[in-house]
Design a protein around this motif. Structure first.
Motif, PDB file in Angstrom:
ATOM      1  N   ARG A 124       0.905  -1.145   0.226  1.00  0.00           N
ATOM      2  CA  ARG A 124       0.006  -0.120  -0.007  1.00  0.00           C
ATOM      3  C   ARG A 124       1.044   1.143   0.062  1.00  0.00           C
ATOM      4  NH1 ARG A 124      -4.658  -2.056   3.546  1.00  0.00           N
ATOM      5  NH2 ARG A 124      -5.614  -3.410   1.955  1.00  0.00           N
ATOM      6  N   ALA A 125       0.577   2.110  -1.039  1.00  0.00           N
ATOM      7  CA  ALA A 125       1.193   3.261  -1.113  1.00  0.00           C
ATOM      8  C   ALA A 125       0.616   4.569   0.010  1.00  0.00           C
ATOM      9  CB  ALA A 125       1.506   3.800  -2.452  1.00  0.00           C
ATOM     10  N   LYS A 126       1.358   5.498   0.129  1.00  0.00           N
ATOM     11  CA  LYS A 126       0.643   6.678   0.708  1.00  0.00           C
ATOM     12  C   LYS A 126      -0.284   7.429  -0.069  1.00  0.00           C
ATOM     13  CE  LYS A 126       3.949   6.947   4.572  1.00  0.00           C
ATOM     14  NZ  LYS A 126       5.385   7.507   4.456  1.00  0.00           N
ATOM     15  N   GLU A 127       0.077   7.599  -1.233  1.00  0.00           N
ATOM     16  CA  GLU A 127      -0.928   8.116  -2.147  1.00  0.00           C
ATOM     17  C   GLU A 127      -0.884   7.307  -3.578  1.00  0.00           C
ATOM     18  OE1 GLU A 127      -2.631  11.116  -2.021  1.00  0.00           O
ATOM     19  OE2 GLU A 127      -1.815  11.396   0.109  1.00  0.00           O
ATOM     20  N   PRO A 128      -1.933   7.183  -4.372  1.00  0.00           N
ATOM     21  CA  PRO A 128      -2.215   6.536  -5.489  1.00  0.00           C
ATOM     22  C   PRO A 128      -1.330   6.850  -6.360  1.00  0.00           C
ATOM     23  CG  PRO A 128      -4.196   7.291  -4.437  1.00  0.00           C
ATOM     24  CD  PRO A 128      -3.329   7.699  -3.648  1.00  0.00           C
ATOM     25  N   SER A 129      -0.732   8.053  -6.457  1.00  0.00           N
ATOM     26  CA  SER A 129       0.047   8.538  -7.453  1.00  0.00           C
ATOM     27  C   SER A 129       1.754   7.833  -7.368  1.00  0.00           C
ATOM     28  CB  SER A 129       0.237   9.806  -7.546  1.00  0.00           C
ATOM     29  OG  SER A 129       0.564  10.410  -6.176  1.00  0.00           O
ATOM     30  N   GLU A 130       1.832   7.366  -6.052  1.00  0.00           N
ATOM     31  CA  GLU A 130       3.331   6.818  -5.771  1.00  0.00           C
ATOM     32  C   GLU A 130       3.543   5.467  -6.225  1.00  0.00           C
ATOM     33  OE1 GLU A 130       2.928   7.844  -1.747  1.00  0.00           O
ATOM     34  OE2 GLU A 130       4.063   9.936  -2.221  1.00  0.00           O
ATOM     35  N   TYR A 131       2.271   4.783  -6.808  1.00  0.00           N
ATOM     36  CA  TYR A 131       2.477   3.278  -6.951  1.00  0.00           C
ATOM     37  C   TYR A 131       3.439   3.161  -8.281  1.00  0.00           C
ATOM     38  CZ  TYR A 131      -1.034   1.665  -3.656  1.00  0.00           C
ATOM     39  OH  TYR A 131      -1.614   1.600  -2.717  1.00  0.00           O
ATOM     40  N   GLU A 132       3.431   4.046  -9.252  1.00  0.00           N
ATOM     41  CA  GLU A 132       4.415   3.790 -10.280  1.00  0.00           C
ATOM     42  C   GLU A 132       5.720   3.724  -9.780  1.00  0.00           C
ATOM     43  OE1 GLU A 132       3.651   6.561 -13.627  1.00  0.00           O
ATOM     44  OE2 GLU A 132       4.604   5.242 -14.853  1.00  0.00           O
ATOM     45  N   GLY A 133       6.272   4.515  -8.889  1.00  0.00           N
ATOM     46  CA  GLY A 133       7.499   4.620  -8.448  1.00  0.00           C
ATOM     47  C   GLY A 133       7.735   3.225  -7.956  1.00  0.00           C
TER      48      GLY A 133
ATOM     49  N   VAL B 245       4.155  -8.333 -11.101  1.00  0.00           N
ATOM     50  CA  VAL B 245       3.688  -7.099 -10.409  1.00  0.00           C
ATOM     51  C   VAL B 245       2.657  -6.637 -11.153  1.00  0.00           C
ATOM     52  CG1 VAL B 245       4.305  -4.987  -9.601  1.00  0.00           C
ATOM     53  CG2 VAL B 245       6.019  -6.542  -9.767  1.00  0.00           C
ATOM     54  N   ASN B 246       1.306  -6.790 -10.397  1.00  0.00           N
ATOM     55  CA  ASN B 246       0.123  -6.443 -11.228  1.00  0.00           C
ATOM     56  C   ASN B 246      -0.225  -5.025 -11.289  1.00  0.00           C
ATOM     57  OD1 ASN B 246      -0.712  -5.816  -8.681  1.00  0.00           O
ATOM     58  ND2 ASN B 246      -2.394  -7.144  -8.588  1.00  0.00           N
ATOM     59  N   TYR B 247       0.819  -4.218 -11.074  1.00  0.00           N
ATOM     60  CA  TYR B 247       0.675  -2.690 -11.157  1.00  0.00           C
ATOM     61  C   TYR B 247       0.503  -2.238 -12.818  1.00  0.00           C
ATOM     62  CZ  TYR B 247       1.499   2.174 -11.917  1.00  0.00           C
ATOM     63  OH  TYR B 247       1.622   3.550 -12.327  1.00  0.00           O
ATOM     64  N   TYR B 248       1.122  -3.123 -13.572  1.00  0.00           N
ATOM     65  CA  TYR B 248       0.962  -2.591 -14.896  1.00  0.00           C
ATOM     66  C   TYR B 248      -0.347  -3.045 -15.430  1.00  0.00           C
ATOM     67  CZ  TYR B 248       5.650  -1.772 -14.117  1.00  0.00           C
ATOM     68  OH  TYR B 248       6.796  -1.069 -13.782  1.00  0.00           O
ATOM     69  N   ASP B 249      -1.187  -3.935 -14.894  1.00  0.00           N
ATOM     70  CA  ASP B 249      -2.441  -4.367 -15.314  1.00  0.00           C
ATOM     71  C   ASP B 249      -3.386  -3.156 -14.914  1.00  0.00           C
ATOM     72  OD1 ASP B 249      -1.288  -6.486 -16.105  1.00  0.00           O
ATOM     73  OD2 ASP B 249      -2.148  -7.842 -14.228  1.00  0.00           O
ATOM     74  N   HIS B 250      -2.919  -2.837 -13.459  1.00  0.00           N
ATOM     75  CA  HIS B 250      -3.999  -1.663 -12.780  1.00  0.00           C
ATOM     76  C   HIS B 250      -3.655  -0.322 -13.274  1.00  0.00           C
ATOM     77  CE1 HIS B 250      -4.982  -4.836  -9.466  1.00  0.00           C
ATOM     78  NE2 HIS B 250      -5.244  -5.220 -10.779  1.00  0.00           N
ATOM     79  N   LYS B 251      -2.716  -0.187 -14.076  1.00  0.00           N
ATOM     80  CA  LYS B 251      -2.266   1.389 -14.249  1.00  0.00           C
ATOM     81  C   LYS B 251      -3.284   2.074 -14.474  1.00  0.00           C
ATOM     82  CE  LYS B 251       1.585   3.551 -16.485  1.00  0.00           C
ATOM     83  NZ  LYS B 251       1.045   4.843 -16.585  1.00  0.00           N
ATOM     84  N   THR B 252      -4.213   1.993 -15.716  1.00  0.00           N
ATOM     85  CA  THR B 252      -4.965   3.038 -16.064  1.00  0.00           C
ATOM     86  C   THR B 252      -6.016   3.306 -14.959  1.00  0.00           C
ATOM     87  OG1 THR B 252      -5.953   1.155 -17.058  1.00  0.00           O
ATOM     88  CG2 THR B 252      -4.971   2.709 -18.416  1.00  0.00           C
ATOM     89  N   ALA B 253      -6.447   2.126 -14.278  1.00  0.00           N
ATOM     90  CA  ALA B 253      -7.296   2.323 -13.323  1.00  0.00           C
ATOM     91  C   ALA B 253      -7.043   3.117 -12.176  1.00  0.00           C
ATOM     92  CB  ALA B 253      -7.783   1.135 -12.709  1.00  0.00           C
TER      93      ALA B 253
END
Lengths: 308, 225
Positions: free
Chosen positions: A131-140, A162-170
């Motif tokens: 879990r990141a503190k801010e949603p915008s920080e997931y990319e980093g 890492v499933n970030y890339y699947d969820h990226k747009t959302a």
């Protein structure tokens, strides 16, 4: 002497408040609306931030490990991740736990469970929920994991996916929505507060406009500015105090009535509980705004007519 | 005591007062007479600094009152008791409170107020209407409250602008008697009026004005226009 003057000014203000019953009533009514708006904005921002907080906390990034990854390696990575400033929380789900969860999710699906039984070994890898503190920080964080994986390329990589890339747009869209909801909410609240304050201010000006000749007479019979202005400011303060008490009293049944539905709708924030818990702050803000608004409006409005 | 020195007042080029000069001595009773628009009321407003002259000055004692700063003005006004045609009482205060207000702002103590207000109300024969609001009083009664308010702080001068203008003859007579009594007790009185009967019964100094000028100043004048 000073004390006598203060006493007389307060008494005159209170008597005027009482004797100008109808004017006082309308001023109190308008000011109650203003304070209600201010209170409403506080509730709105509280529910908004609670809901946003709730949505944010539902977003996470999952790191799926190879089945061959050892627990020490994973714990080491977890330690590194926890030290990142963007990371709020990392949850470790072991291979066994993952299997349990899987079985539970599919407990009504005989076929899948049977197929699982057929397998010689647990096919699932361990998982880290980040879990990141801010949603915008997931990319980093995702990028960091990628490089981390590349670093360990000497041996076999431990991260499967890492499933970030699947969820990226959302996730991107959600960060945008949250950002605009906050800006829009703030702008709307600000606008509402400004509009209602100016209405209250003008109502008080009208109330004092009615007394403009009286103010002139007071000047002509030799009253000092302070002595004329004081009672009006006292009346203004009384408008504010009365309106604040009415507002605070109204919020009680209103939030009680809305409490349960807000709890369901805004996921977790019960406005009634919020109100009773933060009553002290509410009292200070509402009463403070009422008193300040009444006093400042009266002070400024009288000035116009003192020019005799 | 009050010296008018070449007072001129112009409104948008129209001359309302044209180089008016005269002196009011202490304990004098001066009546200003003249048609409407002759400048009587403007002159009284000058004394109260409700209006300011376009040129010239008014000396009160040795003080040029139009040179007074705003924050000194109210102290000067306390030396003057003002009575107006439209009474100008404070509508949300009782007769008692209207008079008490004048004493309060002059910094008098509560015990003085409790003693003096009934006394002056008794003097203007309104002892029984002490707790009535102005809207509950007749014109003559209102004007008597206004007189009581004007004299309660024992001013040096009482100025009365058409005090009987909206009153019937009996009330007019009573108001004039009260003003005479005030003057007899040693207060300077400046009165404006249209009322011939009032002037003729007084037998005091009369200044007659016309079109912003003084055309006659008789020490024991009669109303002649």
């Amino acid at each position: 002497m000073v004390w006598t003057s203060i006493k007389r000014v307060i008494k005159a203000g209170a008597v005027n408040f009482y004797r100008n019953g109808f004017v006082s009533l309308s001023s109190v009514f308008i000011m109650t609306i203003t304070l209600f708006v201010i209170g409403g904005v506080i509730f709105l921002s509280a529910t908004l931030s609670a809901s946003l907080e709730e949505i944010k906390s539902k977003v996470d990034v999952n790191v799926y490990f190879q089945t061959s990854a050892s627990e020490e390696e994973i714990t080491a990575l977890k330690g590194i991740l926890l030290r990142l400033p963007e990371v709020k929380d990392v949850e470790y789900i072991s291979r066994e736990q993952a299997l349990e969860n899987f079985k539970k999710r599919h407990e009504n699906d005989e076929l899948t469970l049977q197929a699982l039984e057929e397998l010689p070994d647990n096919p699932l890898g361990a998982v880290l929920n980040i879990r990141a503190k801010e949603p915008s920080e997931y990319e980093g964080i995702a990028n960091f994991l990628k490089s981390e994986n590349a670093l360990s390329s000497g041996s076999t990589p431990i991260i499967d996916e890492v499933n970030y890339y699947d969820h990226k747009t959302a996730i991107d869209r959600l960060s945008n929505i949250i950002r605009s909801a906050q800006t829009l909410g703030l702008a709307l609240a600000f606008l509402l507060v400004v509009v209602s304050i100016s209405i209250a201010f003008n109502t008080i000006r009208l109330a004092i406009y009615i007394s403009r000749e009286e103010i002139g007479v007071m000047r002509l019979v030799g009253a000092s500015d302070k002595y004329i202005r004081g009672p009006f400011v006292v009346s203004g303060v009384l408008y504010g105090v009365s309106a604040a008490l009415i507002t605070l009293a109204l919020f009680y049944p209103l939030t009680y009535y809305l409490g349960d539905s807000t709890e369901d709708f805004f996921s977790g924030l019960n406005v009634f509980r919020y109100y009773t818990l933060h009553f002290g702050e509410f009292f200070l803000i509402i009463a403070g705004s009422g008193i300040a608004l009444g006093a400042v409006s009266s002070f400024l409005a009288v000035r116009r007519y003192l020019n005799v | 005591m009050i010296h008018f020195d070449k007072i001129t007042k112009k409104y948008n080029g129209c001359v309302a007062l044209d180089e008016i000069s005269f002196t009011v001595k202490p304990k004098e009773f001066v009546s200003l007479v003249g048609h409407s628009g002759a400048g009587k009321t403007t002159l009284l407003k000058m004394i109260l600094v409700e209006e300011r002259p376009s040129s010239g000055s008014i000396l009160f004692g040795s003080v040029n009152i139009h040179a007074l700063k705003r924050n000194k003005l109210h102290k000067y006004r306390r030396k003057i008791g003002a009575i107006f045609q439209d009474f100008r009482l404070l509508p949300n205060k009782t007769a008692f409170e209207n008079i008490a207000f004048a004493m309060e702002m002059a910094g008098r103590s509560d015990s003085e107020i409790a003693a003096d207000v009934p006394y002056v109300l008794e003097m203007v024969d309104l002892g029984d209407k002490m707790w009535n609001f102005p809207r509950e009083l007749s014109g003559g009664e209102k004007q008597r409250v206004a007189i009581a308010r004007a004299i309660v702080n024992q001013p040096d001068v009482v100025i009365a602008d058409e005090p009987t203008g909206s009153l019937d003859p009996i009330n007019t007579y009573e108001i004039v008697q009260i003003l005479k009594k005030i003057n007899d007790l040693g207060t300077t009185v400046i009165l404006t009026t249209h009322n011939k009967g009032v002037i003729d019964s007084l037998g005091k100094r009369v200044i007659t004005m016309e079109k912003g000028r003084i055309i006659r100043d008789d020490p024991t004048g009669r109303y002649v226009l």
